[in-house]
Design an enzyme around this catalytic site. Sequence first.
Site, PDB file in Angstrom:
ATOM      1  CG  ASP A 145      -2.182   0.813   0.988  1.00 25.24           C
ATOM      2  OD1 ASP A 145      -3.269   0.216   0.893  1.00 25.24           O
ATOM      3  OD2 ASP A 145      -2.077   2.063   0.882  1.00 25.24           O
ATOM      4  CB  THR A 150     -13.220   0.937  -8.523  1.00 21.73           C
ATOM      5  OG1 THR A 150     -14.063   0.020  -7.794  1.00 21.73           O
ATOM      6  CG2 THR A 150     -12.042   0.194  -9.060  1.00 21.73           C
ATOM      7  CB  CYS A 203     -20.423  -3.242  -2.728  1.00 20.82           C
ATOM      8  SG  CYS A 203     -18.747  -3.691  -2.292  1.00 20.82           S
TER       9      CYS A 203
HETATM   10  C1  UDX Z   1     -22.147  -6.676  -0.663  1.00 24.64           C
HETATM   11  C2  UDX Z   1     -22.325  -8.069  -1.309  1.00 24.64           C
HETATM   12  O1  UDX Z   1     -23.142  -8.887  -0.465  1.00 24.64           O
HETATM   13  C3  UDX Z   1     -20.979  -8.725  -1.539  1.00 24.64           C
HETATM   14  O2  UDX Z   1     -21.146  -9.966  -2.198  1.00 24.64           O
HETATM   15  C4  UDX Z   1     -20.152  -7.771  -2.399  1.00 24.64           C
HETATM   16  O3  UDX Z   1     -18.902  -8.310  -2.695  1.00 24.64           O
HETATM   17  C5  UDX Z   1     -20.005  -6.425  -1.716  1.00 24.64           C
HETATM   18  O4  UDX Z   1     -21.294  -5.875  -1.470  1.00 24.64           O
HETATM   19  P1  UDX Z   1     -21.710  -5.718   1.795  1.00 24.64           P
HETATM   20  O5  UDX Z   1     -21.844  -4.367   1.176  1.00 24.64           O
HETATM   21  O6  UDX Z   1     -20.592  -5.982   2.726  1.00 24.64           O
HETATM   22  O7  UDX Z   1     -21.604  -6.841   0.637  1.00 24.64           O
HETATM   23  O8  UDX Z   1     -23.046  -6.003   2.620  1.00 24.64           O
HETATM   24  P2  UDX Z   1     -24.397  -6.823   2.481  1.00 24.64           P
HETATM   25  O9  UDX Z   1     -24.511  -7.751   3.633  1.00 24.64           O
HETATM   26  O10 UDX Z   1     -24.584  -7.400   1.144  1.00 24.64           O
HETATM   27  O11 UDX Z   1     -25.469  -5.644   2.726  1.00 24.64           O
HETATM   28  C6  UDX Z   1     -25.546  -4.516   1.853  1.00 24.64           C
HETATM   29  C7  UDX Z   1     -26.678  -3.607   2.249  1.00 24.64           C
HETATM   30  O12 UDX Z   1     -27.942  -4.212   2.001  1.00 24.64           O
HETATM   31  C8  UDX Z   1     -26.696  -3.224   3.731  1.00 24.64           C
HETATM   32  O13 UDX Z   1     -27.040  -1.859   3.844  1.00 24.64           O
HETATM   33  C9  UDX Z   1     -27.778  -4.105   4.328  1.00 24.64           C
HETATM   34  O14 UDX Z   1     -28.365  -3.570   5.475  1.00 24.64           O
HETATM   35  C10 UDX Z   1     -28.756  -4.185   3.163  1.00 24.64           C
HETATM   36  N1  UDX Z   1     -29.594  -5.386   3.187  1.00 24.64           N
HETATM   37  C11 UDX Z   1     -29.040  -6.611   3.010  1.00 24.64           C
HETATM   38  C12 UDX Z   1     -30.978  -5.255   3.367  1.00 24.64           C
HETATM   39  O15 UDX Z   1     -31.488  -4.151   3.543  1.00 24.64           O
HETATM   40  N2  UDX Z   1     -31.747  -6.382   3.339  1.00 24.64           N
HETATM   41  C13 UDX Z   1     -31.218  -7.622   3.153  1.00 24.64           C
HETATM   42  O16 UDX Z   1     -32.009  -8.596   3.120  1.00 24.64           O
HETATM   43  C14 UDX Z   1     -29.835  -7.749   2.974  1.00 24.64           C
END
Ligand code: UDX
Length: 440
Positions: free
Chosen positions: A30, A86, A263
Amino acid sequence: MHVTVVGTGYVGLVSGACFSEFGHNVICVDKDEKKIAGLKQGEMPIYEPGLQKLVESNSEAGRLSFTTDLAEAVKDADAVFIAVGTPSRRGDGHADLSFVYAAAEEIAGAITGYTVVVTKSTVPVGTGAEVEKIIREARPDAQFDVVSNPEFLREGAAIEDFMRPDRVVIGTESEDAREVMRELYRPLYLLETPIVFTRRQTSELIKYAANTFLATKITFINEIADLCEVLDADVQDVARGIGLDGRIGRKFLHAGPGYGGSCFPKDTLALVRTAQDAGSPLRIVETVVDINAKRKQAMAQKIIDACGGSVSGKTIAVLGLTFKPNTDDMRDSPSLDIVPALIAAGAKVRAYDPKGMDEAKHMLDGVDWCKGAYETMPDADALAIVTEWNEFRALDLDKVKDLMKAPVMVDLRNIYNPDDMAEAGFDYICIGKSKVSAAG
Ligand code: UDX
């Protein structure tokens, strides 16, 4: 195998630590000297369950090291992973690839022998080809292939997701590169993890398609939740009733305040832009992006409505600020819309989050920061649960009621049972179910 990972953010650090756990020799690079100095001392730049232990044990075993010297780290590597950020390009939502291209140029200068360069960052279709061009132009003599290998890990469950993924996606048409990638993922191969080999641009699209599909699924259930509230139906029963259909599946059907994080918001928008540029717009995803942005605002109004239509001069206790539990990540968290909207409407906000407050303090002004859940509550006119941390799931409701001015709970994550809440003497408003009022 010798693996170098460029970028020690979530994806880079977790991938590096997990590859070393597989038994490979890993160097993480890094530019941020402070971060690297900290990692050498065992200090994690992010909160991720299990990461510290994994980094410590593999560092002690001599399989994992950290440096700011990219050239030295790349020199003897069999595979170099690009795992830099990114972010959304300011203004238009396209992914900003400047960090990826800068890394590619530096890597080009340092390659010796056959090297597989892998993009692990989420990158738009065609980025692998551009990375290949950059390296080829800088080093016409170099022996290398550029492979796409997107990462699907979730924050808070990142190590488990890396060690036991549903699948590994590898995009390359080079047999030599496939051989190196097979060797890298051999431990997963032995666990019979499906490995999807495909062309590079298809692999790049798979990552975006996965994230936008999941964001769409969440947005679908969120809209169904709104409809449930009007029709006096129950969204959790709907989610169960449809989710048990194997074609639909039960996961990602929790209605809430809208998706956030590093993401989904960024990737949905980037894919929308890619599709528009390609002349093949994704109208469903365009709508999802729009609905989700408006939903976060609507959540503030829900809290205001729970207070009788005005929060002016009222105190709102807010529990949870991060975009989801088990992370300190505040990026695109619904709380960043909800809290300022409450303050703008004249509320005094007292907030607590188990891990996110250091970060939140830089992003939210005018908040009264509290040291624990119960400290938010004295004289509060309403309590809002914004993130479903486990420690908020079993609050002592008698104590909560005694502390608050009015027993009003707005639960944006549906972690309590409405009947129990009425029984406990609360006005309880959640997502996708009718409001209940204090029994008796
Ligand atoms: C996500 C993807 O799951 C992962 O595969 C990718 O590589 C990166 O983005 P992450 O952002 O860590 O992962 O969290 P995730 O658990 O997927 O939740 C994302 C958002 O969706 C959160 O704000 C969560 O609260 C919301 N969410 C998730 C809901 O509102 N309802 C759900 O049923 C699931």
